[in-house]
Design a protein around this motif. Structure first.
Motif, PDB file in Angstrom:
ATOM      1  N   GLU A  12       0.819  -1.217   0.000  1.00  0.00           N
ATOM      2  CA  GLU A  12       0.000   0.000   0.000  1.00  0.00           C
ATOM      3  C   GLU A  12       0.854   1.271   0.000  1.00  0.00           C
ATOM      4  OE1 GLU A  12      -0.847  -1.777   4.187  1.00  0.00           O
ATOM      5  OE2 GLU A  12       0.060  -2.452   2.311  1.00  0.00           O
ATOM      6  N   ARG A  16       1.764   3.879  -3.837  1.00  0.00           N
ATOM      7  CA  ARG A  16       1.607   5.336  -3.812  1.00  0.00           C
ATOM      8  C   ARG A  16       2.948   6.069  -3.858  1.00  0.00           C
ATOM      9  NH1 ARG A  16      -2.348   2.746  -1.170  1.00  0.00           N
ATOM     10  NH2 ARG A  16      -4.479   3.508  -1.409  1.00  0.00           N
ATOM     11  N   SER A 218      -6.555  14.032  14.222  1.00  0.00           N
ATOM     12  CA  SER A 218      -7.705  13.192  13.864  1.00  0.00           C
ATOM     13  C   SER A 218      -7.583  11.737  14.298  1.00  0.00           C
ATOM     14  CB  SER A 218      -7.893  13.223  12.337  1.00  0.00           C
ATOM     15  OG  SER A 218      -8.013  14.543  11.868  1.00  0.00           O
ATOM     16  N   TYR A 219      -6.501  11.380  14.999  1.00  0.00           N
ATOM     17  CA  TYR A 219      -6.252   9.951  15.256  1.00  0.00           C
ATOM     18  C   TYR A 219      -6.049   9.649  16.749  1.00  0.00           C
ATOM     19  CZ  TYR A 219      -5.742   9.958  10.209  1.00  0.00           C
ATOM     20  OH  TYR A 219      -5.984  10.117   8.869  1.00  0.00           O
ATOM     21  N   ASP A 260      -3.552   5.667   7.108  1.00  0.00           N
ATOM     22  CA  ASP A 260      -4.835   6.199   6.679  1.00  0.00           C
ATOM     23  C   ASP A 260      -4.639   7.410   5.763  1.00  0.00           C
ATOM     24  OD1 ASP A 260      -7.803   6.140   6.949  1.00  0.00           O
ATOM     25  OD2 ASP A 260      -7.485   8.135   7.819  1.00  0.00           O
ATOM     26  N   GLN A 261      -3.694   8.261   6.107  1.00  0.00           N
ATOM     27  CA  GLN A 261      -3.392   9.419   5.263  1.00  0.00           C
ATOM     28  C   GLN A 261      -2.850   8.983   3.901  1.00  0.00           C
ATOM     29  OE1 GLN A 261      -0.924  11.300   8.370  1.00  0.00           O
ATOM     30  NE2 GLN A 261      -2.088  13.165   8.012  1.00  0.00           N
ATOM     31  N   LYS A 263      -3.531   6.184   2.357  1.00  0.00           N
ATOM     32  CA  LYS A 263      -4.664   5.628   1.614  1.00  0.00           C
ATOM     33  C   LYS A 263      -5.520   6.733   1.009  1.00  0.00           C
ATOM     34  CE  LYS A 263      -7.946   3.837   4.082  1.00  0.00           C
ATOM     35  NZ  LYS A 263      -8.658   2.918   5.000  1.00  0.00           N
ATOM     36  N   LYS A 264      -5.622   7.853   1.705  1.00  0.00           N
ATOM     37  CA  LYS A 264      -6.459   8.962   1.252  1.00  0.00           C
ATOM     38  C   LYS A 264      -5.710   9.932   0.329  1.00  0.00           C
ATOM     39  CE  LYS A 264      -9.434   8.766   5.327  1.00  0.00           C
ATOM     40  NZ  LYS A 264      -9.812   9.396   6.617  1.00  0.00           N
ATOM     41  N   GLY A 265      -4.462   9.584  -0.038  1.00  0.00           N
ATOM     42  CA  GLY A 265      -3.710  10.426  -0.958  1.00  0.00           C
ATOM     43  C   GLY A 265      -3.164  11.698  -0.341  1.00  0.00           C
ATOM     44  N   PHE A 266      -2.942  11.664   0.967  1.00  0.00           N
ATOM     45  CA  PHE A 266      -2.486  12.854   1.674  1.00  0.00           C
ATOM     46  C   PHE A 266      -1.022  13.188   1.363  1.00  0.00           C
ATOM     47  CE2 PHE A 266      -1.571  15.520   5.354  1.00  0.00           C
ATOM     48  CZ  PHE A 266      -2.757  16.212   5.519  1.00  0.00           C
TER      49      PHE A 266
END
Length: 301
Positions: A12, A16, A218-219, A260-261, A263-266
């Motif tokens: 993952e 990216r 946020s975590y 998580d970031q 995965k969200k393309g951060f």
């Protein structure tokens, strides 16, 4: 003392174009691990210079700082006193793996109510402790002070200069501040608070000499030491895939946030990230006791 950087090579991240390394500060010492080793280093030197023979500090039932102080005191010929939050622990502290080990290192406990504990920085409360225990070197809750920040400034080395982003879990803010001060101005330093809210910003600004940082709020999973099945699954899966254990209070939440970031393309493609493993693995046994009572899945040890 230096720790090594371990690459996390997972699909993952590769998909990216993200390069992630973890700085294994958790391997610095079996019991004085991670940022606690850094925070205590110069405080122990100062305590010896000032002729103190006793260290006194504060913490909760499963505090990494309490155990680290007990062990460091034992190794450096200091008596240690732990002011522990929660009078109810007085009766059954021997069932608590953190306090049990701290006692084995010679720490004496003084259990106080949560209302009393909130007064831990007041002069009246500290004078009462002085009257009861005599002279001592005071270590604040979590160990953060200017000397602790000085120690945390030594986490990064010249070999870390090619990372774009430095990530670290945040409790009191001392470790993050040390990283901010030692990172280059071209590097971004991101903190992942384990507590709800962004009230730590002012504390960090007081000691930070650079402005290349931000808090990712946020975590926290609901607040300090809060945990759910999603986080448990992530931590267990991460260990299965990488062999690296994560504590559920700090580093586990930070790594969850990073993935998580991603995965969200951060993160932009080609980002090089260094995440600091601040230790705290001793707390897993205590957390599993809590999870067992709640009939939730356990963390793999």
């Amino acid at each position: 003392m230096k720790s090594h950087n371990q690459q996390i090579d997972l699909p993952e991240l590769r998909e990216r174009g993200i390069t992630l390394f973890i700085k294994r500060e958790d391997e610095l010492h079996p019991h004085i691990s991670g940022n606690k080793f850094r925070k205590l280093k110069y405080n122990l030197i100062r305590a010896k210079e000032e002729g103190h023979s006793t260290l006194l500090t504060f913490g909760g039932a499963f505090s990494n700082h309490i155990l680290a102080t007990a062990c460091a005191g034992n190794e450096n010929a200091f008596d240690t006193i732990g002011i522990i939050r929660g009078e109810e622990l007085r009766k059954n502290w021997k069932d608590n793996p953190t306090l049990q080990l701290a006692a084995a290192f010679g720490m004496r406990f003084h259990f106080v109510s949560r209302d009393e504990y909130r007064q831990k920085t007041s002069s009246v409360f500290l004078e009462a402790l002085q009257a009861e225990f005599g002279d001592f070197y005071l270590l604040p809750e979590g160990g953060t002070n200017t000397l602790a920040i000085k120690g945390c400034e030594e986490i990064l080395t010249e070999n870390d200069a090619d990372f774009d982003i430095i990530c670290c879990a945040v409790g009191t803010g001392g470790t993050l501040t040390g990283l901010i001060n030692s990172a280059s101005r071209e590097q971004a330093v991101w903190g992942y608070p384990a507590l709800k809210g962004d009230f730590l910003k002012e504390d960090i600004r007081t000691f930070a000499i650079n402005d290349n940082w931000r808090l990712i709020t946020s975590y926290h999973f609901g607040g300090y030491a809060k945990i759910n099945c999603e986080l448990i699954d992530f931590i267990n899966d991460f260990k299965n895939r990488t062999g690296i254990a994560l504590d559920p209070v700090y580093t586990g939440k930070m790594l969850y946030g990073i993935f998580d970031q991603a995965k969200k393309g951060f993160f932009s493609e080609g980002s090089r990230i260094l995440a600091i493993h601040t230790g705290g693995l001793q707390g897993i046994k205590g957390m599993n006791l809590v999870l067992k009572k709640k009939k939730l899945p356990l963390l793999n040890i």
